[in-house]
Design a protein around this motif. Structure first.
Motif, PDB file in Angstrom:
ATOM      1  N   GLY A 197      -2.540  -1.848  -0.393  1.00  0.00           N
ATOM      2  CA  GLY A 197      -2.448  -1.562  -1.814  1.00  0.00           C
ATOM      3  C   GLY A 197      -1.024  -1.260  -2.241  1.00  0.00           C
ATOM      4  N   TRP A 198      -0.328  -0.466  -1.439  1.00  0.00           N
ATOM      5  CA  TRP A 198       1.042  -0.068  -1.796  1.00  0.00           C
ATOM      6  C   TRP A 198       2.012  -1.229  -1.677  1.00  0.00           C
ATOM      7  N   TRP A 199       1.943  -1.979  -0.567  1.00  0.00           N
ATOM      8  CA  TRP A 199       2.839  -3.120  -0.379  1.00  0.00           C
ATOM      9  C   TRP A 199       2.656  -4.171  -1.470  1.00  0.00           C
ATOM     10  N   SER A 200       1.445  -4.293  -2.009  1.00  0.00           N
ATOM     11  CA  SER A 200       1.192  -5.335  -3.008  1.00  0.00           C
ATOM     12  C   SER A 200       1.824  -5.024  -4.358  1.00  0.00           C
ATOM     13  N   VAL A 201       2.169  -3.771  -4.629  1.00  0.00           N
ATOM     14  CA  VAL A 201       2.749  -3.404  -5.920  1.00  0.00           C
ATOM     15  C   VAL A 201       4.146  -4.002  -6.033  1.00  0.00           C
ATOM     16  N   VAL A 202       4.404  -4.705  -7.117  1.00  0.00           N
ATOM     17  CA  VAL A 202       5.675  -5.406  -7.286  1.00  0.00           C
ATOM     18  C   VAL A 202       6.800  -4.420  -7.572  1.00  0.00           C
ATOM     19  N   ASP A 203       6.613  -3.532  -8.522  1.00  0.00           N
ATOM     20  CA  ASP A 203       7.627  -2.536  -8.878  1.00  0.00           C
ATOM     21  C   ASP A 203       7.103  -1.162  -8.482  1.00  0.00           C
ATOM     22  N   ARG A 204       7.680  -0.578  -7.456  1.00  0.00           N
ATOM     23  CA  ARG A 204       7.140   0.670  -6.908  1.00  0.00           C
ATOM     24  C   ARG A 204       7.748   1.926  -7.541  1.00  0.00           C
ATOM     25  N   ARG A 205       8.419   1.759  -8.672  1.00  0.00           N
ATOM     26  CA  ARG A 205       8.988   2.921  -9.344  1.00  0.00           C
ATOM     27  C   ARG A 205       7.988   3.617 -10.248  1.00  0.00           C
ATOM     28  N   GLY A 206       6.831   3.013 -10.492  1.00  0.00           N
ATOM     29  CA  GLY A 206       5.843   3.575 -11.399  1.00  0.00           C
ATOM     30  C   GLY A 206       5.018   4.675 -10.763  1.00  0.00           C
ATOM     31  N   GLU A 207       4.245   5.359 -11.607  1.00  0.00           N
ATOM     32  CA  GLU A 207       3.442   6.499 -11.172  1.00  0.00           C
ATOM     33  C   GLU A 207       2.384   6.090 -10.160  1.00  0.00           C
ATOM     34  N   ALA A 208       1.709   4.961 -10.383  1.00  0.00           N
ATOM     35  CA  ALA A 208       0.646   4.545  -9.475  1.00  0.00           C
ATOM     36  C   ALA A 208       1.193   4.300  -8.074  1.00  0.00           C
ATOM     37  N   ALA A 209       2.325   3.594  -7.986  1.00  0.00           N
ATOM     38  CA  ALA A 209       2.919   3.335  -6.677  1.00  0.00           C
ATOM     39  C   ALA A 209       3.347   4.631  -6.010  1.00  0.00           C
ATOM     40  N   ARG A 210       3.871   5.556  -6.800  1.00  0.00           N
ATOM     41  CA  ARG A 210       4.298   6.838  -6.238  1.00  0.00           C
ATOM     42  C   ARG A 210       3.118   7.604  -5.657  1.00  0.00           C
ATOM     43  N   LEU A 211       1.983   7.582  -6.362  1.00  0.00           N
ATOM     44  CA  LEU A 211       0.796   8.276  -5.865  1.00  0.00           C
ATOM     45  C   LEU A 211       0.319   7.670  -4.552  1.00  0.00           C
ATOM     46  N   ILE A 212       0.266   6.340  -4.487  1.00  0.00           N
ATOM     47  CA  ILE A 212      -0.205   5.695  -3.256  1.00  0.00           C
ATOM     48  C   ILE A 212       0.755   5.960  -2.108  1.00  0.00           C
ATOM     49  N   GLN A 213       2.042   5.905  -2.369  1.00  0.00           N
ATOM     50  CA  GLN A 213       3.027   6.158  -1.328  1.00  0.00           C
ATOM     51  C   GLN A 213       2.868   7.555  -0.753  1.00  0.00           C
ATOM     52  N   ARG A 214       2.650   8.527  -1.615  1.00  0.00           N
ATOM     53  CA  ARG A 214       2.462   9.901  -1.127  1.00  0.00           C
ATOM     54  C   ARG A 214       1.222   9.998  -0.256  1.00  0.00           C
ATOM     55  N   ILE A 215       0.161   9.333  -0.666  1.00  0.00           N
ATOM     56  CA  ILE A 215      -1.095   9.417   0.081  1.00  0.00           C
ATOM     57  C   ILE A 215      -0.967   8.749   1.442  1.00  0.00           C
ATOM     58  N   VAL A 216      -0.259   7.622   1.505  1.00  0.00           N
ATOM     59  CA  VAL A 216      -0.020   6.999   2.812  1.00  0.00           C
ATOM     60  C   VAL A 216       0.689   7.981   3.738  1.00  0.00           C
ATOM     61  N   GLY A 217       1.708   8.669   3.199  1.00  0.00           N
ATOM     62  CA  GLY A 217       2.408   9.666   4.008  1.00  0.00           C
ATOM     63  C   GLY A 217       1.499  10.786   4.451  1.00  0.00           C
ATOM     64  N   ASP A 218       0.629  11.246   3.557  1.00  0.00           N
ATOM     65  CA  ASP A 218      -0.326  12.295   3.918  1.00  0.00           C
ATOM     66  C   ASP A 218      -1.218  11.852   5.067  1.00  0.00           C
ATOM     67  N   GLU A 219      -1.693  10.604   5.003  1.00  0.00           N
ATOM     68  CA  GLU A 219      -2.596  10.123   6.050  1.00  0.00           C
ATOM     69  C   GLU A 219      -1.883  10.027   7.395  1.00  0.00           C
ATOM     70  N   MET A 220      -0.614   9.657   7.372  1.00  0.00           N
ATOM     71  CA  MET A 220       0.142   9.634   8.616  1.00  0.00           C
ATOM     72  C   MET A 220       0.296  11.044   9.172  1.00  0.00           C
ATOM     73  N   TYR A 221       0.511  11.983   8.290  1.00  0.00           N
ATOM     74  CA  TYR A 221       0.587  13.390   8.697  1.00  0.00           C
ATOM     75  C   TYR A 221      -0.755  13.850   9.270  1.00  0.00           C
ATOM     76  N   HIS A 222      -1.854  13.495   8.605  1.00  0.00           N
ATOM     77  CA  HIS A 222      -3.179  13.877   9.092  1.00  0.00           C
ATOM     78  C   HIS A 222      -3.442  13.308  10.485  1.00  0.00           C
ATOM     79  N   LEU A 223      -3.022  12.064  10.706  1.00  0.00           N
ATOM     80  CA  LEU A 223      -3.195  11.460  12.024  1.00  0.00           C
ATOM     81  C   LEU A 223      -2.468  12.276  13.079  1.00  0.00           C
ATOM     82  N   GLY A 224      -1.251  12.709  12.763  1.00  0.00           N
ATOM     83  CA  GLY A 224      -0.525  13.553  13.700  1.00  0.00           C
ATOM     84  C   GLY A 224      -1.219  14.875  13.948  1.00  0.00           C
ATOM     85  N   VAL A 225      -1.806  15.457  12.901  1.00  0.00           N
ATOM     86  CA  VAL A 225      -2.508  16.730  13.032  1.00  0.00           C
ATOM     87  C   VAL A 225      -3.662  16.618  14.016  1.00  0.00           C
TER      88      VAL A 225
END
Length: 402
Positions: free
Chosen positions: A118-146
């Motif tokens: 979903g995140w990679w498919s966004v053409v312009d990642r400066r918008g709010e939607a892309a920012r939200l998805i990017q944060r969530i991907v990071g959270d999931e990577m953190y959760h995996l480490g936990v």
């Protein structure tokens, strides 16, 4: 997981006494999906019901063999959560914890590929939607480490390469039965049917005691088993990693265990908090963040309850990646096949490096995984920009286990 300065130690088992369980932690701060240092030591106005608490799943008790994470070939851990929750509390010792935490590893791993697509498919990642998805991907990577740290702490070793999910398919462990996770570019239906469905908290869903267990049920019972068993927690082999502004640390006490599991639940999966509680540090829990993208408005508390009436969240232009079919792309052109093979090779290197990181590889293997993670984006985007002959949409990454 994101990368950078790799430092740290591999510690001997922590022999200190386990402290009593402390207060609930606040939400961890946002984690970005890429480009942060790693260290290792180890306009609809729909209303949202406020979650109150996870519902326990009542299932018939059975013996320890019931929680063996088996299932049909190619479906890692199918039904394992129901079998784990069927074991009486008196039988939920260290072996049960290790089995449950392996399923947790698979659950966290399973969320990352669809969110990345979903995140990679966004053409312009400066918008709010892309920012939200990017944060969530990071959270999931953190959760995996936990959950990997938790598994190592009780004497286990995470397995990812041979237990990675196959798409399309169910969530590992049999949670959210009937949910089909597929890979696609960002569309409103993908946000609703995959992203929101994965993260849906217990309370907004109409569920009965005979429903399949939710992720929230699973984590609640996992924490309860830690309290009951009070296992000795070893820091040997655990990792420390800076992921965005979140910091993964070794778990040493039951306070650490509770804090870790509460963060995972409240940031996204199976959150038992209301939207108000999920907005610490101005970051909505994953379900509500995805809902903001779906509804096109930020969530706000009104005199009529929580509604999507806040500032606009424009739905972004996205590359039209088609759904990846079962078994992958059939007979793609030669240049596409090369990109598919390149992506899958890097993905499998990533999984192998993660296995090694919580095995004997430590910080060096974690750094290798970080570099592989970053290398996935180029072939993924190139695939998403390649039209499928005689069919609607474009290609995309398969995340195929080799």
């Amino acid at each position: 997981m994101s990368g950078g300065n790799v430092t740290g130690t591999r510690e001997e088992p922590d022999e200190s006494a386990i402290s009593p369980v402390g207060r609930r932690s606040v939400l961890a701060s946002a984690a970005l999906a890429a480009a942060a240092p790693v260290t290792a030591a180890g306009s609809g106005h729909a209303a949202v019901a406020a979650g109150s608490g996870p519902a326990a799943v009542a299932v018939a008790a059975s013996g320890p063999a019931a929680f063996a994470p088996d299932g049909p070939p190619g479906v890692p851990g199918c039904g394992a959560v129901a079998r784990l929750l069927a074991v009486p509390e008196s039988g939920r010792g260290a072996t049960w914890l290790r089995s449950a935490l392996q399923v947790a590893v698979e659950l966290e791993l399973a969320t990352i590929p669809p969110y990345l697509c979903g995140w990679w498919s966004v053409v312009d990642r400066r918008g709010e939607a892309a920012r939200l998805i990017q944060r969530i991907v990071g959270d999931e990577m953190y959760h995996l480490g936990v959950v990997c740290n938790l598994l190592v702490a009780v004497g286990g070793r995470p397995r990812m390469r041979d237990r990675a999910p196959i798409y399309p398919g169910p969530l590992p462990g049999g949670v959210r039965a009937g949910l089909n996770i597929y890979l696609s570019g960002l569309t409103r239906s993908f946000v609703h049917d995959v992203m929101m469905a994965i993260e849906a908290p217990d309370e907004p869903l109409a569920r009965t005691r005979h429903s399949s267990p939710s992720i929230g049920d699973f984590y609640t019972d996992l924490l309860r088993a830690f309290h009951r068993t009070a296992p000795r927690l070893s820091t040997r082999g655990q990792l420390s990693s800076t992921i965005g502004s979140d910091v993964l640390k070794p778990v040493r006490t039951l306070d650490d265990v509770e804090r870790s599991i509460e963060i995972v639940k409240e940031q996204g999966e199976g959150t038992a908090s209301s939207p108000a509680d999920a907005f610490h540090d101005d970051h909505p829990a994953h379900y509500y963040a995805f809902a903001e993208i779906y509804h096109g408005r930020q969530l706000r508390e009104t005199s009529h309850g929580w509604q999507f009436t806040g500032p606009a969240v424009p739905f972004p232009d996205a590359r039209p990646m088609a759904r990846v079919p079962a078994g992958g792309w059939p007979h793609p052109p030669g240049d596409v096949q090369l990109l598919v093979d390149r992506f899958d090779g890097i993905y499998n290197d990533l999984l192998a490096a993660l296995d090694d990181a919580w095995g004997d590889g430590g910080p060096r293997s974690l750094g290798t995984a970080v570099r592989a993670m970053r290398a996935l984006e180029d072939p993924a985007v190139r695939l998403m920009e390649t039209t499928i002959p005689d069919a609607p949409g474009n290609y995309g990454p398969q995340f195929r286990r080799l």
